[in-house]
Structure formats: structure tokens, C-alpha cells
Design a protein around this motif. Sequence first.
Motif, PDB file in Angstrom:
ATOM      1  N   ILE A 180       0.830  -1.194   0.000  1.00  0.00           N
ATOM      2  CA  ILE A 180       0.000   0.000   0.000  1.00  0.00           C
ATOM      3  C   ILE A 180       0.868   1.250   0.000  1.00  0.00           C
ATOM      4  O   ILE A 180       0.632   2.185  -0.779  1.00  0.00           O
ATOM      5  CB  ILE A 180      -0.946  -0.026   1.223  1.00  0.00           C
ATOM      6  N   SER A 223       0.842   3.887  -3.060  1.00  0.00           N
ATOM      7  CA  SER A 223       0.416   5.275  -2.853  1.00  0.00           C
ATOM      8  C   SER A 223       1.590   6.221  -3.093  1.00  0.00           C
ATOM      9  O   SER A 223       1.412   7.319  -3.635  1.00  0.00           O
ATOM     10  CB  SER A 223      -0.213   5.477  -1.479  1.00  0.00           C
ATOM     11  N   TYR A 245      -3.492  11.133  -3.882  1.00  0.00           N
ATOM     12  CA  TYR A 245      -3.633  10.422  -2.610  1.00  0.00           C
ATOM     13  C   TYR A 245      -5.098  10.051  -2.384  1.00  0.00           C
ATOM     14  O   TYR A 245      -5.420   8.905  -2.063  1.00  0.00           O
ATOM     15  CB  TYR A 245      -3.126  11.338  -1.494  1.00  0.00           C
ATOM     16  N   ARG A 246      -5.969  11.021  -2.577  1.00  0.00           N
ATOM     17  CA  ARG A 246      -7.405  10.790  -2.391  1.00  0.00           C
ATOM     18  C   ARG A 246      -7.910   9.733  -3.356  1.00  0.00           C
ATOM     19  O   ARG A 246      -8.623   8.806  -2.959  1.00  0.00           O
ATOM     20  CB  ARG A 246      -8.143  12.109  -2.588  1.00  0.00           C
ATOM     21  N   TRP A 253      -6.294   7.357  -4.891  1.00  0.00           N
ATOM     22  CA  TRP A 253      -5.790   6.026  -4.570  1.00  0.00           C
ATOM     23  C   TRP A 253      -6.535   5.462  -3.361  1.00  0.00           C
ATOM     24  O   TRP A 253      -6.981   4.311  -3.380  1.00  0.00           O
ATOM     25  CB  TRP A 253      -4.276   6.050  -4.297  1.00  0.00           C
ATOM     26  N   ALA A 254      -6.685   6.275  -2.325  1.00  0.00           N
ATOM     27  CA  ALA A 254      -7.340   5.801  -1.104  1.00  0.00           C
ATOM     28  C   ALA A 254      -8.793   5.411  -1.360  1.00  0.00           C
ATOM     29  O   ALA A 254      -9.256   4.369  -0.874  1.00  0.00           O
ATOM     30  CB  ALA A 254      -7.265   6.872  -0.021  1.00  0.00           C
ATOM     31  N   HIS A 306      -9.193   2.121  -2.991  1.00  0.00           N
ATOM     32  CA  HIS A 306      -8.784   0.981  -2.164  1.00  0.00           C
ATOM     33  C   HIS A 306      -9.111   1.254  -0.689  1.00  0.00           C
ATOM     34  O   HIS A 306      -8.212   1.252   0.158  1.00  0.00           O
ATOM     35  CB  HIS A 306      -7.279   0.739  -2.307  1.00  0.00           C
ATOM     36  N   TYR A 311      -6.526   1.047   2.442  1.00  0.00           N
ATOM     37  CA  TYR A 311      -6.140   2.315   3.047  1.00  0.00           C
ATOM     38  C   TYR A 311      -6.360   2.263   4.566  1.00  0.00           C
ATOM     39  O   TYR A 311      -5.485   2.652   5.337  1.00  0.00           O
ATOM     40  CB  TYR A 311      -6.931   3.469   2.428  1.00  0.00           C
ATOM     41  N   CYS A 312      -7.514   1.775   4.969  1.00  0.00           N
ATOM     42  CA  CYS A 312      -7.816   1.713   6.401  1.00  0.00           C
ATOM     43  C   CYS A 312      -6.874   0.753   7.128  1.00  0.00           C
ATOM     44  O   CYS A 312      -6.446   1.038   8.247  1.00  0.00           O
ATOM     45  CB  CYS A 312      -9.279   1.340   6.626  1.00  0.00           C
ATOM     46  N   THR A 367      -3.663   2.680   7.700  1.00  0.00           N
ATOM     47  CA  THR A 367      -3.648   3.964   8.396  1.00  0.00           C
ATOM     48  C   THR A 367      -4.445   4.036   9.688  1.00  0.00           C
ATOM     49  O   THR A 367      -4.330   5.024  10.401  1.00  0.00           O
ATOM     50  CB  THR A 367      -4.150   5.084   7.465  1.00  0.00           C
ATOM     51  N   HIS A 415      -5.352  12.821   5.266  1.00  0.00           N
ATOM     52  CA  HIS A 415      -5.786  11.554   5.862  1.00  0.00           C
ATOM     53  C   HIS A 415      -7.163  11.701   6.500  1.00  0.00           C
ATOM     54  O   HIS A 415      -8.042  10.863   6.297  1.00  0.00           O
ATOM     55  CB  HIS A 415      -4.759  11.077   6.897  1.00  0.00           C
ATOM     56  N   VAL A 461      -9.824  11.886   3.827  1.00  0.00           N
ATOM     57  CA  VAL A 461     -10.045  10.586   3.189  1.00  0.00           C
ATOM     58  C   VAL A 461     -10.828   9.653   4.113  1.00  0.00           C
ATOM     59  O   VAL A 461     -11.787   9.003   3.682  1.00  0.00           O
ATOM     60  CB  VAL A 461      -8.699   9.946   2.763  1.00  0.00           C
TER      61      VAL A 461
END
Length: 175
Positions: free
Chosen positions: A64, A68, A90-91, A93-94, A97, A101-102, A105, A145, A148
Motif C-alpha cells: 500500500i 500510494s 492520494y485521495r 488512490w485511497a 482501495h 487504506y484503512c 492507516t 488523511h 479521506v
Amino acid sequence: MKEGRRLTPRATEIAAEARALLEESGPEALTMRALADRLGIKAPSLYKHFPDKQAVEAELVAQILAESAAACEEAERAHPGSFDALAGAYRDWALAHPHLYCLATERPLPRAALPAGLEDRAAAPLVRACGGDADRARAAWAFAHGMVVLEIHGRFPDGADVSGAWRTGAAALVP
């Protein structure tokens, strides 16, 4: 897996299946038993390739971060110094997925299990867009972050101008 340790073809297959399971069903569904069932093997066979579930998750987190980082590096090449371009990459990609992402992060980062330099690589485009100011880059990442995560979890009301909120936040953080 740490740098210098290559995944075997079977471990690569296991990680790919773990990723597919995670993407489809979320972090709670990623268990060694569910993973083994998807692979048509018994769960103990997984431990020949990964010592535990945390090692599987660390491999996914490494993937990930690398992906990213690549998305942000591409945005940086196309739009040097643009926080808006980085935030958009970034947004995008997140949001493409959300479960991955979660996973990466919303819990402690398994730094000791990541390839050397990967975390720095992931941060570098943002640090550069912030003129080398690491504190401003951290604040900008915290904003991105947070936005997102709120978007992934459906926390904005219907009809909210989320893109406008991104623009406003970016303008406040990055000159």
C-alpha cells in the motif's frame, strides 16, 4: 517483509489472495482461516510462508505504501510542487482501495517490518511540495488523511462539497 527478503512465489500468491480478501470484505474478514479457505489449503500451511497474520498485514501495508507513493510521485512529476495534485492522487488512490487504506492507516504502522526507506519514500513528495518543511508536510498529511477517512466512512452529509473542502484545507495549509 524487510528489504532484502524476497517473497517466494507461494508467499506472493498468499499476499495477493490476502489483498483480494481484504479489498472485497474489509480488515475484519482477513483471518488466516479465511485466507487458507480461499487458497484451498489448511491454515497451518500459511505459517510456512508468513509467521503470523501480522506479517501478512505488514506485507500488505508495504504494498500500500509503495503504491500510494508511486501515485504521488507520478502526480509530482506531472505537477511539480503542487499539493493539490498530490492530494488528488492520494485521495483517488485511497478511495479506490478503502479497505487497504484503512488497514494501513487506522492502526499502528508496522515500521520494523517495512522495507527500509519506504516510509520516507511515501512522505517525500509531500515534503517537497511543502518546501522541505516536515512539520507543514505532517499537518498537510493529517488533513488529507482525515478528509479521506471521513469520506471513506461516509461522514460527510449528502450534497456536501467535499472537493471544495479539500481546496479550502489545502489553501490553508500549503502556500
